[in-house]
Design a protein around this motif. Sequence first.
Motif, short mmCIF file in Angstrom:
data_model
loop_
_atom_site.label_atom_id
_atom_site.label_comp_id
_atom_site.label_asym_id
_atom_site.label_seq_id
_atom_site.Cartn_x
_atom_site.Cartn_y
_atom_site.Cartn_z
N ASP A 1 -8.99 -10.59 -1.14
CA ASP A 1 -9.52 -10.47 -2.51
C ASP A 1 -8.91 -9.23 -3.17
O ASP A 1 -8.98 -8.13 -2.61
N ASN A 2 -8.31 -9.42 -4.32
CA ASN A 2 -7.67 -8.31 -5.07
C ASN A 2 -6.56 -7.63 -4.27
O ASN A 2 -6.24 -6.46 -4.52
N HIS B 1 -6.88 -0.16 1.90
CA HIS B 1 -5.92 -0.98 1.16
C HIS B 1 -4.82 -0.04 0.69
O HIS B 1 -5.04 0.83 -0.16
N GLU C 1 -3.38 -7.90 -4.28
CA GLU C 1 -2.15 -7.56 -4.99
C GLU C 1 -2.31 -6.38 -5.95
O GLU C 1 -1.36 -5.99 -6.62
N GLN C 2 -3.51 -5.81 -6.03
CA GLN C 2 -3.69 -4.65 -6.90
C GLN C 2 -2.82 -3.49 -6.45
O GLN C 2 -2.56 -3.31 -5.27
N LYS D 1 -3.59 -0.36 -6.74
CA LYS D 1 -4.38 0.79 -6.34
C LYS D 1 -4.56 0.83 -4.82
O LYS D 1 -4.47 -0.19 -4.15
N SER E 1 -1.23 0.57 -1.16
CA SER E 1 -0.40 -0.11 -2.15
C SER E 1 0.58 0.89 -2.76
O SER E 1 0.82 1.96 -2.20
#
Length: 203
Positions: free
Chosen positions: A145-146, A108, A148-149, A151, A110
Amino acid sequence: MILQIAETQEIAYTIEKVVPFYYTGYVRPFTKPYFIQFKDAGVLFQDKQYESVSLRWMVCFTEQRRTLLINEEKPKLVIETSPNKTLYTRFVEQGKVLLKPDEYGIVHGSTEYSSIILTKGRQEVIRLEFTADALRQDITQHYLDNFEQEKSWLYGSGKIGNILQQQLQDIIHTPANTPEEEAVFGARCREILHQVASEQITA
């Protein structure tokens, strides 16, 4: 994507549209190349975006150990591998992750920096990146799931089998410059995403 060398206090770099002759042998035909020159490292950089997918081919050259910082302007799911040597990646919370040349990582990416540790010499990196729109299917929906975090983290890793190896080679060695070629490029990127997602489910 934003790139920076951690050990270099000056964040300035130059981007050349003409790749120096010494590095032209590493150019792949899927899109036009650039050469990014930092104070103490050089990166041959090719970036192809089509709808909700991106392919980045980076060949990094350095004479000493350096840390390449990477972050994204918006969240993405990233499939990455290094064909020529072990890929040392660091995440703020997970620490160092090692991926051998026959392995891929699912990340992920970001706005929080992750980093690639560049050892002396040449480091090749393939990164396939997918925005949220590319993940709205049953097999990849759980990655949202999650999503847009801010991290960055590693979801997991896997072995590169014969099918995935051929898919990766095809994607970087096939031109994607006309509308027809771009459509094929987008379809092949999604095939790789589905191949990796299927492997992770059955692992």
